[in-house]
Write a protein that holds these residues in place. Sequence first.
Motif, short mmCIF file in Angstrom:
data_model
loop_
_atom_site.label_atom_id
_atom_site.label_comp_id
_atom_site.label_asym_id
_atom_site.label_seq_id
_atom_site.Cartn_x
_atom_site.Cartn_y
_atom_site.Cartn_z
N VAL A 1 -17.67 22.69 61.27
CA VAL A 1 -16.30 22.53 60.76
C VAL A 1 -15.39 23.62 61.32
O VAL A 1 -14.23 23.36 61.65
CB VAL A 1 -16.30 22.56 59.21
CG1 VAL A 1 -14.88 22.65 58.68
CG2 VAL A 1 -17.01 21.33 58.67
N VAL A 2 -15.95 24.81 61.45
CA VAL A 2 -15.16 25.90 62.02
C VAL A 2 -14.72 25.54 63.44
O VAL A 2 -13.59 25.82 63.85
CB VAL A 2 -15.97 27.22 62.03
CG1 VAL A 2 -15.16 28.35 62.65
CG2 VAL A 2 -16.40 27.59 60.61
N TYR A 3 -15.63 24.87 64.14
CA TYR A 3 -15.33 24.49 65.53
C TYR A 3 -14.35 23.32 65.63
O TYR A 3 -13.88 22.99 66.70
CB TYR A 3 -16.62 24.18 66.29
CG TYR A 3 -17.38 25.42 66.67
CD1 TYR A 3 -17.08 26.11 67.84
CD2 TYR A 3 -18.37 25.94 65.84
CE1 TYR A 3 -17.76 27.26 68.19
CE2 TYR A 3 -19.06 27.10 66.17
CZ TYR A 3 -18.75 27.74 67.35
OH TYR A 3 -19.42 28.89 67.68
N ASP A 4 -14.08 22.68 64.50
CA ASP A 4 -13.03 21.65 64.50
C ASP A 4 -11.63 22.28 64.53
O ASP A 4 -10.66 21.63 64.88
CB ASP A 4 -13.16 20.75 63.27
CG ASP A 4 -14.34 19.81 63.37
OD1 ASP A 4 -14.81 19.59 64.50
OD2 ASP A 4 -14.80 19.31 62.33
N HIS A 5 -11.59 23.55 64.16
CA HIS A 5 -10.29 24.23 64.09
C HIS A 5 -10.08 25.24 65.21
O HIS A 5 -8.95 25.53 65.59
CB HIS A 5 -10.12 24.92 62.74
CG HIS A 5 -10.11 23.97 61.58
ND1 HIS A 5 -11.27 23.52 60.99
CD2 HIS A 5 -9.09 23.37 60.94
CE1 HIS A 5 -10.94 22.69 60.00
NE2 HIS A 5 -9.63 22.58 59.96
N PHE A 6 -11.18 25.78 65.72
CA PHE A 6 -11.09 26.76 66.81
C PHE A 6 -12.16 26.43 67.84
O PHE A 6 -13.33 26.29 67.47
CB PHE A 6 -11.29 28.17 66.28
CG PHE A 6 -10.27 28.60 65.26
CD1 PHE A 6 -9.07 29.16 65.66
CD2 PHE A 6 -10.51 28.41 63.90
CE1 PHE A 6 -8.12 29.54 64.72
CE2 PHE A 6 -9.56 28.78 62.96
CZ PHE A 6 -8.37 29.34 63.37
N VAL A 7 -11.76 26.29 69.07
CA VAL A 7 -12.74 25.87 70.08
C VAL A 7 -13.88 26.85 70.25
O VAL A 7 -15.00 26.48 70.59
CB VAL A 7 -12.08 25.59 71.47
CG1 VAL A 7 -11.11 24.43 71.38
CG2 VAL A 7 -11.41 26.82 72.00
N ASN A 8 -13.63 28.11 70.01
CA ASN A 8 -14.72 29.09 69.99
C ASN A 8 -14.31 30.35 69.23
O ASN A 8 -13.19 30.44 68.75
CB ASN A 8 -15.20 29.43 71.41
CG ASN A 8 -14.05 29.90 72.28
OD1 ASN A 8 -13.10 30.51 71.79
ND2 ASN A 8 -14.13 29.61 73.56
N LYS A 9 -15.23 31.29 69.17
CA LYS A 9 -14.97 32.49 68.39
C LYS A 9 -13.78 33.28 68.94
O LYS A 9 -13.00 33.84 68.19
CB LYS A 9 -16.24 33.36 68.37
CG LYS A 9 -16.16 34.50 67.38
CD LYS A 9 -17.37 35.39 67.46
CE LYS A 9 -17.25 36.56 66.51
NZ LYS A 9 -18.41 37.48 66.62
N GLU A 10 -13.70 33.33 70.25
CA GLU A 10 -12.63 34.09 70.88
C GLU A 10 -11.25 33.61 70.44
O GLU A 10 -10.32 34.41 70.33
CB GLU A 10 -12.77 34.00 72.40
CG GLU A 10 -11.97 35.07 73.14
CD GLU A 10 -12.21 35.03 74.64
OE1 GLU A 10 -13.33 34.67 75.06
OE2 GLU A 10 -11.26 35.34 75.38
N CYS A 11 -11.14 32.32 70.20
CA CYS A 11 -9.85 31.77 69.74
C CYS A 11 -9.45 32.34 68.39
O CYS A 11 -8.26 32.53 68.12
CB CYS A 11 -9.91 30.26 69.68
SG CYS A 11 -9.84 29.49 71.29
N ILE A 12 -10.43 32.58 67.56
CA ILE A 12 -10.14 33.19 66.26
C ILE A 12 -9.65 34.61 66.47
O ILE A 12 -8.64 35.02 65.88
CB ILE A 12 -11.40 33.17 65.35
CG1 ILE A 12 -11.87 31.72 65.15
CG2 ILE A 12 -11.11 33.83 64.02
CD1 ILE A 12 -13.12 31.59 64.30
#
Lengths: 201, 201
Positions: free
Chosen positions: A49-60
Amino acid sequence: MGISERRIRQKEEVRNNILATAWQIVREEGWQALSIRKIADAIEYSVPVVYDHFVNKECILLEFAREGFCLLGRKMAQAKGKHADPAAQLRAMADAYWNFAFKNKEYYQVMFNLGIPCAEAEACTCLPEKINFRTLVGESIGEIMTNSKRTDISVCMKSHTFWSVIHGLISIKMMRTSDMHDDLNKLVMEDAIEGFIKNLT
Amino acid sequence: MGISERRIRQKEEVRNNILATAWQIVREEGWQALSIRKIADAIEYSVPVVYDHFVNKECILLEFAREGFCLLGRKMAQAKGKHADPAAQLRAMADAYWNFAFKNKEYYQVMFNLGIPCAEAEACTCLPEKINFRTLVGESIGEIMTNSKRTDISVCMKSHTFWSVIHGLISIKMMRTSDMHDDLNKLVMEDAIEGFIKNLT
DNA sequence: TTACTTTTGCTAACACTGTTAGAAAAAGTA
DNA sequence: TACTTTTTCTAACAGTGTTAGCAAAAGTAA
């Protein structure tokens, strides 16, 4: 049909939840403790679900870096606005930058110490005005330099120096555990800025 | 009995092999690509053997950080030795520092960007003389400041500023992909150092 | 040479990380 | 009710640092 609107709203809510939770983890345990699984656990969703909002950790991380640059820009604009004299403006902006860095270590770290290509984030424009700390500093420096005869160096280069001096002092202070006393460190910074201003004309 | 000597020698060899291999990986793929397993594979030993020589990964990084500080110290001492005038010494040392950083990016990164407590490494003393770049800079600054009447700020603080200015310029240049041209960047640095020297008296 | 001790090195695991394929469940639509 | 779309999850892959415990080799003494 208001269904898709509600869906978008709910999705946005989850997104905000992710960011808020991530921020809390960072504040409590530091950047290296932040993981997707921890976020997922905290928001009570599964990992994808987290990856539905941010393509990867770096985006966060990038999101927080951008936030940080906006916040810094606002603080500096605010500090600058209190003075008319360009030299006083530079002093106030240096002070604001310094305070921002140490009152928001987590922001400062994600902005500069986490290997994120900061060029884009740094150039972010905060609404309502285009607040960018490079241009903010540049204007004050430009005012001082037009009254002088220095032609060997440009306003842009001097802005770069201004930034570098403060950033250097901050990043060195941040990585050394037991250094000089805080007051002395700030004194050093102020002296460096004073020297910088003198060297403009 | 020469057996234990040979054993120590062989152990040392493996240790050096670990460091050499690690360094090769870093040069070819960068710091984030360095892993214990990759080192173990390359030296054709199993993973725990690496841990017989270094208590953890950070210790390997620390070793390189120390190496880096020694190298930097030597370069700066060498640059300083070519001049008698303290101002010229400072210019030469700044130049040496700058060149070291960009000719040895891997060293500079492990020294400052990898979150290693650098205080101890930085204070390392390289044989044969005690070369420490803080004291190297401090001596030249001291010479200039004794001829002036500035009492508001100490030599130690000015050394700190000197370091910060250069470090700031370098670390900002390093994290921005497409910035100013290299020549311009160096010009900015030289101008900053010139301003710093002027502000000593 | 044999028996014992020390050193050395390895396998296999633990507890994590970021990331994703693919199936199941829920929600909305006809 | 039947079908489609969206949402969500389980389970895995390929890594990471680190370590417990066992096997093999090397050295020592009888």
